[in-house]
Motif scaffolding. Sequence first.
Motif: not given
Length: 315
Positions: A61-65, A72-73, A81-84, A89-91
């Motif tokens: 979830g760190i693609l450039p804007e 689907k991922i 979702t990007e929020k998920d 991330r980092g967990s």
Amino acid sequence: MGDLLDVENISISFTQYTKGLNQRDLRVINDLTLNIEEGEILAVLGSSGSGKSLLAHAIMGILPENAHLSGKIKFKGNELTEKDKEELRGSKMSFIPQSVNFLDPLMKISDQAIGNCKSDEERREKRIKQREIFEHYNLGPEVDEMYPHQLSGGMARRVLVSTALLSDPELVIADEPTPGLDEKTVEETLNHFRHMKEDNIGVLLITHDIHAALDVADRIGIFYSGYVIEIAQTKDFSGDGENLLHPYTKALYNALPANGFNLVKGHQPLHGEIRNGCPFYDRCEMKFDRCKNERPQLIDIGDKKVRCFKYEEGA
Ligand SMILES: Nc1ncnc2c1ncn2[C@@H]1O[C@H](COP(=O)(O)OP(=O)(O)OP(=O)(O)O)[C@@H](O)[C@H]1O
Ligand code: SF4
Ligand SMILES: [Mg+2]
């Protein structure tokens, strides 16, 4: 064992501005599908510009804007979702970046490994765990107080690996963890991945080092111009390569020094250069009429996948 990560038919494009205010979409990843099981190491192998880092960034979830992502991922069967992704991330999902420049030059190593904490209690607990993991990776207490420029290449690499493991991840994505390292440090780094596998962590190992991939991976996905053209079992990279399917994978294998360096002529087409047909068309010695104007799909052949018409029924 179940699927930890499923990447299903993802495409990534960037809007490119041409003369005047004209826009065009530049597709850099096309219809990409792969999966990783728990405790499995999947290496992704491909030359520069084939889309490896973008795949990692899409999952994290760190693609450039300005990047457009479709497809689907899924993590453990749930579409993210990007929020998920931000929460994982980092967990549960950790990233080992390509460059040690990812470390903040102005921050002490232990502080950046621990990151933000919600309370003093959490900070204390994380500090204890950080020390344990650092110790395990042969990073003594003096390292905690150091700044990135004081670390040797090998130490910096171990800091990145231990930091990624601090959150007890279930999936680790490592982007080119070995370039520029001496042989001993490469072996040490690969050992870290073997240990992750023993701990049932799924690993996506992005590399252009075929030796590293063959050394640790269970399966190897081959990228070419933004396409996955084969996902092979590592054991198939043996003998004359007769169990490998795609002509490009066979060529890669034959290009290993031990196999006589038979390099395949030509270059990987840049994005926008492939109009229709198979992305490998220009370099393929086995091409036939259909390959020129039709694009092959990634199909299952037993426990592997390939994108080549030769393997389609009736071809
Ligand atoms: N922000 C961006 N805008 C436009 N194109 C981009 C952007 N980021 C990457 N690309 C293009 O996407 C393609 C894939 O890039 P990516 O960084 O994923 O390649 P890679 O396989 O990781 O290469 P390397 O092995 O050199 O790290 C490249 O052709 C690159 O030029
Ligand atoms: S689809 Fe055709 S051109 Fe493409 S790799 Fe297969 S045989 Fe070669
Ligand atoms: Mg890259």
